[in-house]
Design a protein around this motif. Structure first.
Motif, PDB file in Angstrom:
ATOM      1  N   UNK A  39       0.601  -0.925  -0.403  1.00  0.00           N
ATOM      2  CA  UNK A  39       0.279  -0.534  -0.115  1.00  0.00           C
ATOM      3  C   UNK A  39       0.957   1.160  -0.165  1.00  0.00           C
ATOM      4  N   UNK A  40       0.394   2.372  -0.579  1.00  0.00           N
ATOM      5  CA  UNK A  40       0.825   3.422  -0.561  1.00  0.00           C
ATOM      6  C   UNK A  40       1.728   4.134   1.024  1.00  0.00           C
ATOM      7  N   UNK A  41       2.775   4.261   0.844  1.00  0.00           N
ATOM      8  CA  UNK A  41       3.820   4.781   1.699  1.00  0.00           C
ATOM      9  C   UNK A  41       3.791   3.803   2.835  1.00  0.00           C
ATOM     10  N   UNK A  42       3.797   1.943   2.617  1.00  0.00           N
ATOM     11  CA  UNK A  42       4.049   1.232   3.136  1.00  0.00           C
ATOM     12  C   UNK A  42       4.764   0.352   2.433  1.00  0.00           C
TER      13      UNK A  42
ATOM     14  N   UNK B   6      12.177   0.521  10.961  1.00  0.00           N
ATOM     15  CA  UNK B   6      13.678   1.781  10.241  1.00  0.00           C
ATOM     16  C   UNK B   6      13.312   2.963  10.744  1.00  0.00           C
ATOM     17  N   UNK B   7      14.409   3.568  10.998  1.00  0.00           N
ATOM     18  CA  UNK B   7      14.959   4.250  11.703  1.00  0.00           C
ATOM     19  C   UNK B   7      14.016   5.560  11.371  1.00  0.00           C
ATOM     20  N   UNK B 105       9.858  -9.848   5.413  1.00  0.00           N
ATOM     21  CA  UNK B 105       8.913  -9.300   6.671  1.00  0.00           C
ATOM     22  C   UNK B 105       9.617  -8.144   6.280  1.00  0.00           C
ATOM     23  N   UNK B 106       8.534  -7.333   5.728  1.00  0.00           N
ATOM     24  CA  UNK B 106       9.480  -5.634   5.342  1.00  0.00           C
ATOM     25  C   UNK B 106       8.910  -4.682   6.615  1.00  0.00           C
ATOM     26  N   UNK B 107      10.115  -3.640   6.554  1.00  0.00           N
ATOM     27  CA  UNK B 107       9.770  -2.489   7.281  1.00  0.00           C
ATOM     28  C   UNK B 107       8.506  -1.863   6.508  1.00  0.00           C
ATOM     29  N   UNK B 108       8.342  -0.707   7.452  1.00  0.00           N
ATOM     30  CA  UNK B 108       8.131   0.329   6.578  1.00  0.00           C
ATOM     31  C   UNK B 108       8.864   1.942   5.024  1.00  0.00           C
ATOM     32  N   UNK B 109       9.991   1.600   5.054  1.00  0.00           N
ATOM     33  CA  UNK B 109      10.307   2.116   3.993  1.00  0.00           C
ATOM     34  C   UNK B 109      11.261   3.199   4.503  1.00  0.00           C
ATOM     35  N   UNK B 110      11.890   3.890   4.268  1.00  0.00           N
ATOM     36  CA  UNK B 110      13.182   5.117   4.083  1.00  0.00           C
ATOM     37  C   UNK B 110      13.056   5.485   2.987  1.00  0.00           C
ATOM     38  N   UNK B 111      12.287   6.770   2.769  1.00  0.00           N
ATOM     39  CA  UNK B 111      12.572   7.451   1.717  1.00  0.00           C
ATOM     40  C   UNK B 111      13.571   7.894   1.347  1.00  0.00           C
TER      41      UNK B 111
END
Lengths: 115, 115
Positions: A39-42, B6-7, B105-111
């Motif tokens: 999903x967007x942003x996840x 993620x930080x 299993x993934x974290x939410x991400x860092x842009x």
């Protein structure tokens, strides 16, 4: 080389319809496949997986079909809902260098659900 | 539930800066991964680690390094950030690599944006 790809980059469906997202893979030695939803942003979330000794596996409103003959798998979503709008990735598990398994992801298909 | 954090969600850095991206998982997973995600290219593996102080190069390790001093923590380091490293960075973790249950299993991400 190995690749996992998707037939369609974008899929638009009406709410309540069934959705089918397709994926092709090239490594005939692949024996484990996963579908993720992002999903967007996840980050990507695990939906369902299937091993190569199976042709079909069902979850809650989702079904994955595997056709090893043509190296194709699909994700079917029943009664698609607005909350299903996301990018869907298939991933193939293969044994990489050093004997460790790694996932190879396709580019993703965006599912847009319209009311 | 598995939790991968993620930080930072968003980060803006300047060309040439040293950048640290931190990832922590709370499920005692042996394996941890760093990916970058770019439009149309899907997820590409940068580095992974199957044990403390162990690391393996993924598909695109150039310009990156990693550190795993503790089992729950995996850091991605950009020694000298460049504009082509502007991307979404995703951390993931999983159980034993050599067992064919490779769900990550993934974290939410860092842009990350590099100016």
């Amino acid at each position: 080389g190995e690749s996992v790809g998707l037939h369609l980059p974008t899929l638009s469906v009406q709410e309540g319809d069934n959705s089918i997202i397709n994926c092709a893979y090239s490594n005939s030695a692949s024996d484990y496949f996963i579908w993720y939803k992002q999903e967007s942003g996840k980050g990507p979330q695990f939906i369902i997986d299937i091993r190569s000794n199976m042709d079909k596996r069902q979850g809650q409103r989702v079904t994955v079909l595997l056709n090893k003959t043509v190296k194709h798998l699909s994700l079917q979503i029943a009664a698609t809902q607005p909350g299903d709008s996301a990018v869907y990735f298939c991933a193939d598990s293969s044994r990489g260098a050093g004997g460790y398994n790694k996932l190879i992801f396709g580019a993703g298909t965006r599912l847009a659900v319209h009311p | 539930d598995v939790k991968v954090t993620q930080s930072s969600r968003y980060l803006v850095k300047r060309t040439g800066e040293k950048v640290f991206l931190e990832c922590v998982q709370d499920m005692d997973h042996e394996n941890m991964f760093w990916y970058r995600q770019d439009p149309g290219l899907g997820l590409r593996l940068i580095y992974f680690s199957y044990d403390v102080k162990m690391k393996e190069k993924g598909d695109i390790p150039e310009g990156y390094s990693v550190s795993r001093e503790k089992k729950e923590r995996f850091s991605l380091i950009l020694e000298s950030a460049s504009t082509n490293q502007t991307s979404m960075y995703l951390c993931a973790s999983s159980y034993l690599a050599q067992v064919r249950t490779d769900t990550q299993y993934f974290g939410p991400g860092t842009r990350l944006t590099v100016l």
